[in-house]
Design a protein around this motif. Sequence first.
Motif, mmCIF file in Angstrom:
data_model
loop_
_atom_site.group_PDB
_atom_site.id
_atom_site.type_symbol
_atom_site.label_atom_id
_atom_site.label_comp_id
_atom_site.label_asym_id
_atom_site.label_seq_id
_atom_site.Cartn_x
_atom_site.Cartn_y
_atom_site.Cartn_z
ATOM 1 N N LEU A 23 0.840 -1.188 0.000
ATOM 2 C CA LEU A 23 0.000 0.000 0.000
ATOM 3 C C LEU A 23 0.879 1.244 0.000
ATOM 4 C CD1 LEU A 23 -2.637 -1.103 2.677
ATOM 5 C CD2 LEU A 23 -2.971 -0.957 0.201
ATOM 6 N N HIS A 24 0.397 2.291 -0.671
ATOM 7 C CA HIS A 24 1.119 3.553 -0.717
ATOM 8 C C HIS A 24 0.129 4.673 -0.377
ATOM 9 C CE1 HIS A 24 4.336 6.262 -1.676
ATOM 10 N NE2 HIS A 24 3.596 6.895 -2.566
ATOM 11 N N VAL A 25 0.196 5.170 0.847
ATOM 12 C CA VAL A 25 -0.698 6.176 1.412
ATOM 13 C C VAL A 25 -2.161 5.708 1.319
ATOM 14 C CG1 VAL A 25 -1.261 8.626 1.560
ATOM 15 C CG2 VAL A 25 0.965 7.928 0.654
ATOM 16 N N PRO A 26 -2.479 4.615 2.018
ATOM 17 C CA PRO A 26 -3.870 4.166 2.016
ATOM 18 C C PRO A 26 -4.743 5.128 2.804
ATOM 19 C CG PRO A 26 -2.631 2.927 3.632
ATOM 20 C CD PRO A 26 -1.635 3.798 2.895
ATOM 21 N N GLN A 27 -5.893 5.437 2.246
ATOM 22 C CA GLN A 27 -6.786 6.341 2.946
ATOM 23 C C GLN A 27 -8.131 5.693 3.188
ATOM 24 O OE1 GLN A 27 -6.702 10.121 0.876
ATOM 25 N NE2 GLN A 27 -4.962 10.757 2.088
ATOM 26 N N TYR A 28 -8.867 5.402 2.149
ATOM 27 C CA TYR A 28 -10.250 4.951 2.310
ATOM 28 C C TYR A 28 -10.364 3.439 2.344
ATOM 29 C CZ TYR A 28 -10.998 9.792 1.488
ATOM 30 O OH TYR A 28 -10.952 11.146 1.606
ATOM 31 N N ILE A 29 -11.282 2.963 3.167
ATOM 32 C CA ILE A 29 -11.548 1.535 3.311
ATOM 33 C C ILE A 29 -13.012 1.308 2.965
ATOM 34 C CG2 ILE A 29 -11.575 -0.435 4.889
ATOM 35 C CD1 ILE A 29 -9.747 1.305 6.760
ATOM 36 N N GLY A 30 -13.268 0.296 2.153
ATOM 37 C CA GLY A 30 -14.630 -0.131 1.854
ATOM 38 C C GLY A 30 -14.746 -1.609 2.154
ATOM 39 N N LEU A 31 -15.811 -2.007 2.815
ATOM 40 C CA LEU A 31 -16.024 -3.415 3.155
ATOM 41 C C LEU A 31 -17.204 -3.929 2.347
ATOM 42 C CD1 LEU A 31 -15.616 -3.087 7.014
ATOM 43 C CD2 LEU A 31 -13.871 -3.727 5.343
ATOM 44 N N SER A 32 -16.975 -4.975 1.554
ATOM 45 C CA SER A 32 -18.051 -5.501 0.716
ATOM 46 C C SER A 32 -18.829 -6.575 1.468
ATOM 47 C CB SER A 32 -17.473 -6.078 -0.578
ATOM 48 O OG SER A 32 -16.831 -7.309 -0.328
ATOM 49 N N PRO A 33 -20.054 -6.866 1.023
ATOM 50 C CA PRO A 33 -20.852 -7.902 1.673
ATOM 51 C C PRO A 33 -20.184 -9.278 1.648
ATOM 52 C CG PRO A 33 -22.206 -6.609 0.167
ATOM 53 C CD PRO A 33 -20.779 -6.198 -0.048
ATOM 54 N N SER A 34 -19.331 -9.510 0.668
ATOM 55 C CA SER A 34 -18.644 -10.803 0.562
ATOM 56 C C SER A 34 -17.455 -10.924 1.510
ATOM 57 C CB SER A 34 -18.183 -11.028 -0.878
ATOM 58 O OG SER A 34 -17.245 -10.032 -1.247
#
Length: 177
Positions: free
Chosen positions: A110-121
């Motif tokens: 990762l390079h400057v991770p900002q946003y996280i999204g969690l999927s239903p799967s």
Amino acid sequence: MKKLLLVFILLTFLFVNSVAPVGEKAILVHNTKDEIKACEGKLELTLVRIWGGDEETDDQKFFDYPHHIQVDEAENVFISDSHRHHIKVFDRTGKYIRTIGRKGKGPGDLHVPQYIGLSPSGDVWVGEYGGRRVQCFDAQGVSKFIFKTKRGMFWMGVNSKNEIALYNREATVKDRI
């Protein structure tokens, strides 16, 4: 209603985090539905857990620059640390579970991770501002695939239909994944 509460917790965290200086604590709060209904427009928060802070001695719980927080269905907490280039995962009690990513530009990096999204799967989507890409990890933190973006993103989210939405300065993109 549970999802509404989690969204409120996320927004509260983002607000607190957006005005806090570097090195400050990440805070998770939780209120019951009855407490929220009783507020009649005035919301009172109950502190549940504090992660990080300059006095933290456990390196697994220290953050250099926390940017985003997400809570999954099992109440695991995912926190991105943009300066340390990873996502830390904790259970609801604050017990460290794992780290997703490491500094770099390859798969799993990762390079400057900002946003996280969690999927239903159970997939974990990470928007990398510095890497100008979005990377999908499985529930154990193994990279599944990556796609590039033209510019660094300013917002990213994944909805219950497993759709991802990105916003950057050039355009808003919504594609079925």
